[in-house]
Each structure stands twice: as C-alpha cells, then as structure tokens.
Write an enzyme that holds these catalytic residues in place. Structure first.
Site, PDB file in Angstrom:
ATOM      1  N   HIS A 123      32.646  43.549  58.623  1.00  0.00           N
ATOM      2  CA  HIS A 123      33.301  43.368  59.921  1.00  0.00           C
ATOM      3  C   HIS A 123      34.120  42.086  59.999  1.00  0.00           C
ATOM      4  O   HIS A 123      33.763  41.045  59.452  1.00  0.00           O
ATOM      5  CB  HIS A 123      32.258  43.368  61.036  1.00  0.00           C
ATOM      6  CG  HIS A 123      31.330  42.192  60.986  1.00  0.00           C
ATOM      7  ND1 HIS A 123      31.593  40.996  61.612  1.00  0.00           N
ATOM      8  CD2 HIS A 123      30.132  42.028  60.369  1.00  0.00           C
ATOM      9  CE1 HIS A 123      30.620  40.142  61.402  1.00  0.00           C
ATOM     10  NE2 HIS A 123      29.707  40.742  60.641  1.00  0.00           N
ATOM     11  N   HIS A 132      44.073  41.152  46.283  1.00  0.00           N
ATOM     12  CA  HIS A 132      43.444  42.232  45.509  1.00  0.00           C
ATOM     13  C   HIS A 132      41.934  42.069  45.572  1.00  0.00           C
ATOM     14  O   HIS A 132      41.386  41.064  45.099  1.00  0.00           O
ATOM     15  CB  HIS A 132      43.930  42.188  44.060  1.00  0.00           C
ATOM     16  CG  HIS A 132      43.480  43.350  43.237  1.00  0.00           C
ATOM     17  ND1 HIS A 132      44.030  43.632  42.019  1.00  0.00           N
ATOM     18  CD2 HIS A 132      42.530  44.318  43.435  1.00  0.00           C
ATOM     19  CE1 HIS A 132      43.456  44.713  41.502  1.00  0.00           C
ATOM     20  NE2 HIS A 132      42.536  45.134  42.358  1.00  0.00           N
TER      21      HIS A 132
END
Length: 207
Positions: A123, A132
């Site tokens: 979250h 990446h």
C-alpha cells in the site's frame, strides 16, 4: 511482452522494432521484427498509434520511450491479466506489469517503469518513472522508489524506505534504511558498495 498484449483487450500488436539489424525479419512468437527505429514514421502513417518499450535497462528504456514520442506515437501500458491491482492503483503510460505481480491500494507507478514477474508492491508505494522492480521483489508499504532506480531480483524492502533515483539494489538484498540517489547497495542487511567493488562483482557474476 507479446503474451501480455495478446491477452489485452483492444491491443492489436503489429510487430517489434529492434536496433539490431541481424534480428530484422525474424519472427518472435507470432510477431515479426519489422526493422529499426527508422520504421516508426512509416508505422505511424499506416495507422499505428501506440508503442511500448520493454528493454530492462532503465536509462535506455527511458531514452527509447522518448524516441517513440518524438516519432508521434503514444506510450502504451501493458498489464498481464494475472496481475492483481487495487482499484485505486495508478499506472503511468509506457509501464509494463508482468504476470502475478500484486499492487495494493494507494500505490502510484510512474511512466516507463517495469513491475516484473511475481513482484509485490504494498500500500501507498511510489515507483518513479523508468524504475524497475525485478521478479520476486517485495516492497512493503510506503516505500518510495526514485526515477530509474533498480531493485534486483528477490529483494525485500521494509516499510517507509526511500530508494534514491538511479540507485541499484543487488539481488536478494534486504533494505532496512534509506538509500541515497545513484548508489549501489547489496547484502542482508543491504550496505553501500564502492565503484571498484561493483566492477569486481561484475567479473564474477551479478550481485
């Protein structure tokens, strides 16, 4: 990438563009390598409106995305159907989300990023442009990953950590504190390594 596009509604892939002339004309999956970037204006004129870059190297991926924009194409977004995204997750243009990735509520992913296979992004995370997140990475809640940062395969990052722009975290590292921009960290717990250590590790395989 071809498998993601094949399962994405409204995505009608026409082929690949590759800088390597030896690959031109080859068939990858069911799609042909159409040539190099010089083909982009022709494709645009023939009605191709969107494209996406899937190169793993962050800086190069960002550069190639700019090439697409300059050729008059929009950046597409590709999300594998097995990925799980909370309804309020924001994913930027040009980003690829691979199979079995999970992104939880409040997360924001920038442009031209990669969320790779089986990565979990909890979250309220922020993943910057061109970053990446490698296969099997676990980002806990409220982690901030800077632009063009790279978190290596199997890394774990505890809640609230900030990883600076352009930094690299080696495979399997456990990140317990903030990492400044443009540094390389490895190990459990992760620690900074100097440039000469990076070169030495490179001679013996990836971190």
């Amino acid at each position: 990438m071809a498998d993601i596009l094949a399962e994405t509604p409204g995505a009608d892939a026409v082929g690949f563009i590759d800088d390597d002339p030896s690959r031109h004309g080859q068939v990858v999956g069911k799609l042909r390598v159409l040539g190099g970037p010089e083909q982009l204006p022709r494709l645009r004129d023939e009605g191709v409106t969107r494209a996406i870059v899937t190169i793993g190297a962050n800086r190069l991926r960002t550069s190639k995305a700019q090439t697409l924009i300059e050729a008059g194409l929009e950046l597409a977004t590709a999300i594998h159907p097995s990925a799980v995204l909370a309804p309020d997750v924001v994913v930027g243009a040009g980003t690829v989300v691979m199979a079995a990735a999970v992104m939880n509520t409040g997360t924001r992913i920038g442009r031209n990023a990669i969320i790779n296979t089986g990565a979990t992004v909890d979250h309220d995370c922020v993943v910057g442009d061109g970053a990446h997140v490698s296969p099997g990475v676990n980002l806990a809640g409220n982690v901030h990953l800077g632009d063009e940062a790279h978190v290596g395969i199997g890394c774990s990052v505890i809640p609230g950590v900030r990883i600076g722009a352009g930094s690299t975290v080696g495979a399997g590292a456990v990140v317990l504190r903030d990492i400044p921009p443009h540094e390389t960290w490895v190990g459990n717990p992760a620690r900074r390594i100097e440039h000469d250590e990076v070169e030495e590790k490179g001679r013996h395989g990836p971190a």
